[in-house]
Design a protein around this motif. Structure first.
Motif, PDB file in Angstrom:
ATOM      1  N   ILE A  70       0.839  -1.201   0.000  1.00 51.97           N
ATOM      2  CA  ILE A  70       0.000   0.000   0.000  1.00 51.97           C
ATOM      3  C   ILE A  70       0.874   1.250   0.000  1.00 51.97           C
ATOM      4  CG2 ILE A  70      -1.637   1.343   1.386  1.00 51.97           C
ATOM      5  CD1 ILE A  70      -2.754  -1.445   2.329  1.00 51.97           C
ATOM      6  N   VAL A  71       1.886   1.260   0.848  1.00 57.66           N
ATOM      7  CA  VAL A  71       2.785   2.417   0.931  1.00 57.66           C
ATOM      8  C   VAL A  71       3.507   2.635  -0.398  1.00 57.66           C
ATOM      9  CG1 VAL A  71       4.902   3.272   2.018  1.00 57.66           C
ATOM     10  CG2 VAL A  71       3.063   2.330   3.426  1.00 57.66           C
ATOM     11  N   ASP A  72       3.990   1.563  -0.996  1.00 60.01           N
ATOM     12  CA  ASP A  72       4.678   1.683  -2.286  1.00 60.01           C
ATOM     13  C   ASP A  72       3.744   2.231  -3.358  1.00 60.01           C
ATOM     14  OD1 ASP A  72       6.998   0.699  -1.130  1.00 60.01           O
ATOM     15  OD2 ASP A  72       6.717  -1.349  -1.912  1.00 60.01           O
ATOM     16  N   ALA A  73       2.493   1.777  -3.351  1.00 60.15           N
ATOM     17  CA  ALA A  73       1.516   2.251  -4.342  1.00 60.15           C
ATOM     18  C   ALA A  73       1.207   3.730  -4.147  1.00 60.15           C
ATOM     19  CB  ALA A  73       0.236   1.425  -4.251  1.00 60.15           C
ATOM     20  N   ILE A  74       1.067   4.152  -2.902  1.00 56.66           N
ATOM     21  CA  ILE A  74       0.808   5.573  -2.623  1.00 56.66           C
ATOM     22  C   ILE A  74       1.987   6.418  -3.089  1.00 56.66           C
ATOM     23  CG2 ILE A  74       0.571   7.286  -0.769  1.00 56.66           C
ATOM     24  CD1 ILE A  74      -1.043   5.120   0.787  1.00 56.66           C
ATOM     25  N   GLU A  75       3.178   5.982  -2.730  1.00 56.70           N
ATOM     26  CA  GLU A  75       4.374   6.739  -3.104  1.00 56.70           C
ATOM     27  C   GLU A  75       4.506   6.841  -4.622  1.00 56.70           C
ATOM     28  OE1 GLU A  75       8.921   7.106  -1.424  1.00 56.70           O
ATOM     29  OE2 GLU A  75       7.787   5.284  -1.021  1.00 56.70           O
ATOM     30  N   GLU A  76       4.263   5.738  -5.308  1.00 53.01           N
ATOM     31  CA  GLU A  76       4.365   5.724  -6.767  1.00 53.01           C
ATOM     32  C   GLU A  76       3.299   6.624  -7.409  1.00 53.01           C
ATOM     33  OE1 GLU A  76       3.585   2.473 -10.262  1.00 53.01           O
ATOM     34  OE2 GLU A  76       4.742   1.797  -8.520  1.00 53.01           O
ATOM     35  N   ARG A  77       2.064   6.542  -6.935  1.00 49.37           N
ATOM     36  CA  ARG A  77       0.969   7.337  -7.507  1.00 49.37           C
ATOM     37  C   ARG A  77       1.212   8.828  -7.328  1.00 49.37           C
ATOM     38  NH1 ARG A  77      -4.667   6.049  -7.785  1.00 49.37           N
ATOM     39  NH2 ARG A  77      -3.815   4.042  -8.403  1.00 49.37           N
ATOM     40  N   LEU A  78       1.623   9.222  -6.126  1.00 56.64           N
ATOM     41  CA  LEU A  78       1.833  10.654  -5.883  1.00 56.64           C
ATOM     42  C   LEU A  78       3.020  11.183  -6.678  1.00 56.64           C
ATOM     43  CD1 LEU A  78       1.035  11.088  -2.078  1.00 56.64           C
ATOM     44  CD2 LEU A  78      -0.465  11.303  -4.048  1.00 56.64           C
ATOM     45  N   ALA A  79       4.059  10.371  -6.846  1.00 58.68           N
ATOM     46  CA  ALA A  79       5.218  10.804  -7.628  1.00 58.68           C
ATOM     47  C   ALA A  79       4.862  10.914  -9.114  1.00 58.68           C
ATOM     48  CB  ALA A  79       6.375   9.833  -7.430  1.00 58.68           C
ATOM     49  N   LYS A  80       4.186   9.884  -9.616  1.00 61.01           N
ATOM     50  CA  LYS A  80       3.873   9.831 -11.045  1.00 61.01           C
ATOM     51  C   LYS A  80       2.808  10.860 -11.444  1.00 61.01           C
ATOM     52  CE  LYS A  80       1.717   6.674 -14.185  1.00 61.01           C
ATOM     53  NZ  LYS A  80       0.961   5.459 -14.206  1.00 61.01           N
ATOM     54  N   ASP A  81       1.725  10.907 -10.690  1.00 59.93           N
ATOM     55  CA  ASP A  81       0.597  11.763 -11.084  1.00 59.93           C
ATOM     56  C   ASP A  81       0.721  13.209 -10.633  1.00 59.93           C
ATOM     57  OD1 ASP A  81      -0.380   9.406 -12.094  1.00 59.93           O
ATOM     58  OD2 ASP A  81      -2.054   9.237 -10.680  1.00 59.93           O
ATOM     59  N   LEU A  82       1.364  13.433  -9.475  1.00 65.25           N
ATOM     60  CA  LEU A  82       1.381  14.781  -8.905  1.00 65.25           C
ATOM     61  C   LEU A  82       2.782  15.333  -8.662  1.00 65.25           C
ATOM     62  CD1 LEU A  82      -1.536  14.217  -6.374  1.00 65.25           C
ATOM     63  CD2 LEU A  82      -1.649  15.339  -8.597  1.00 65.25           C
ATOM     64  N   GLY A  83       3.803  14.560  -8.987  1.00 68.82           N
ATOM     65  CA  GLY A  83       5.171  15.028  -8.814  1.00 68.82           C
ATOM     66  C   GLY A  83       5.573  15.225  -7.358  1.00 68.82           C
ATOM     67  N   ALA A  84       4.925  14.516  -6.448  1.00 72.63           N
ATOM     68  CA  ALA A  84       5.204  14.664  -5.013  1.00 72.63           C
ATOM     69  C   ALA A  84       6.035  13.490  -4.508  1.00 72.63           C
ATOM     70  CB  ALA A  84       3.897  14.744  -4.230  1.00 72.63           C
ATOM     71  N   LYS A  85       7.064  13.825  -3.764  1.00 72.41           N
ATOM     72  CA  LYS A  85       7.899  12.803  -3.139  1.00 72.41           C
ATOM     73  C   LYS A  85       7.941  13.070  -1.645  1.00 72.41           C
ATOM     74  CE  LYS A  85      10.698  11.876  -7.113  1.00 72.41           C
ATOM     75  NZ  LYS A  85      11.997  11.678  -7.685  1.00 72.41           N
ATOM     76  N   PRO A  86       7.907  12.007  -0.844  1.00 72.52           N
ATOM     77  CA  PRO A  86       7.940  12.230   0.608  1.00 72.52           C
ATOM     78  C   PRO A  86       9.294  12.767   1.058  1.00 72.52           C
ATOM     79  CG  PRO A  86       8.077   9.886   0.133  1.00 72.52           C
ATOM     80  CD  PRO A  86       7.861  10.585  -1.178  1.00 72.52           C
ATOM     81  N   VAL A  87       9.267  13.650   2.049  1.00 70.30           N
ATOM     82  CA  VAL A  87      10.524  14.135   2.613  1.00 70.30           C
ATOM     83  C   VAL A  87      11.051  13.140   3.650  1.00 70.30           C
ATOM     84  CG1 VAL A  87      10.054  16.569   2.216  1.00 70.30           C
ATOM     85  CG2 VAL A  87       9.347  15.540   4.370  1.00 70.30           C
ATOM     86  N   ARG A  88      10.163  12.264   4.107  1.00 76.10           N
ATOM     87  CA  ARG A  88      10.560  11.263   5.099  1.00 76.10           C
ATOM     88  C   ARG A  88       9.670  10.036   4.949  1.00 76.10           C
ATOM     89  NH1 ARG A  88      10.008  13.787  10.593  1.00 76.10           N
ATOM     90  NH2 ARG A  88      10.319  15.363   9.067  1.00 76.10           N
TER      91      ARG A  88
END
Length: 170
Positions: A70-88
């Motif tokens: 689930i975490v990997d999917a969230i991280e991938e979706r936000l990076a791909k669709d919205l250009g967001a990467k977690p700071v931590r």
């Protein structure tokens, strides 16, 4: 010296005050979690009570592998669709409670046992809920359904039970 206060009394109105960007991130993250069969997805607007973030997304899963997925999917979706990467990103080693900090939002994906034990909803229940996509809303109560299914399932016989049920060893 007084301790730092990270909360305040909620305003009379319970309108969502998180930024549009935060809402966009929450909706995309919640859909990604729902796509990976997360349980009990809920989001809170904490912008009026915390100065460090606008919103929290909570989701859970019945096992460590699914928490990571689930975490990997969230991280991938936000990076791909919205250009967001977690700071931590914290909690990866045990995968019982993984936190993704995007500054604007914080995502908590917990193993179902941790979700019940820590009960983060209890802490933020007075904050306004953020409206989520239908797939995410449909996950409400799935954790309890899963727990009931496990409780009703017959137990697997242990090795010592083979003699009792008539299976002979070599």
């Amino acid at each position: 010296m007084r301790p730092l206060r990270l909360y305040a009394r909620l305003p009379e109105s319970c309108a969502v005050t998180a930024t549009d960007r935060s809402i966009e991130l929450i909706k995309a993250a919640s859909q990604a979690a729902a796509d990976k069969l997360a349980h009990d997805i809920i989001a809170y607007d904490v912008s009026d009570v915390l100065s460090i973030t606008d919103a929290f997304l909570l989701a859970s899963a019945p096992n460590d592998r699914q928490v990571k997925s689930i975490v990997d999917a969230i991280e991938e979706r936000l990076a791909k669709d919205l250009g967001a990467k977690p700071v931590r990103r914290e909690g990866d080693r045990d995968a019982r409670w993984i936190l993704l900090d995007y500054v604007d939002i914080v995502v908590h994906v917990q193993h179902s046992e941790e979700r019940v034990y820590y009960a983060l909803e209890r802490l933020w229940k007075d904050c306004p809920e953020i409206d989520l996509p239908e797939d995410a809303k449909a996950t409400k109560g799935k954790g309890a359904e899963y727990a009931a299914q496990l409780a009703a399932a017959p137990e697997e016989p242990e090795f010592a039970d083979f003699d009792r049920i008539g299976i002979e060893g070599e």
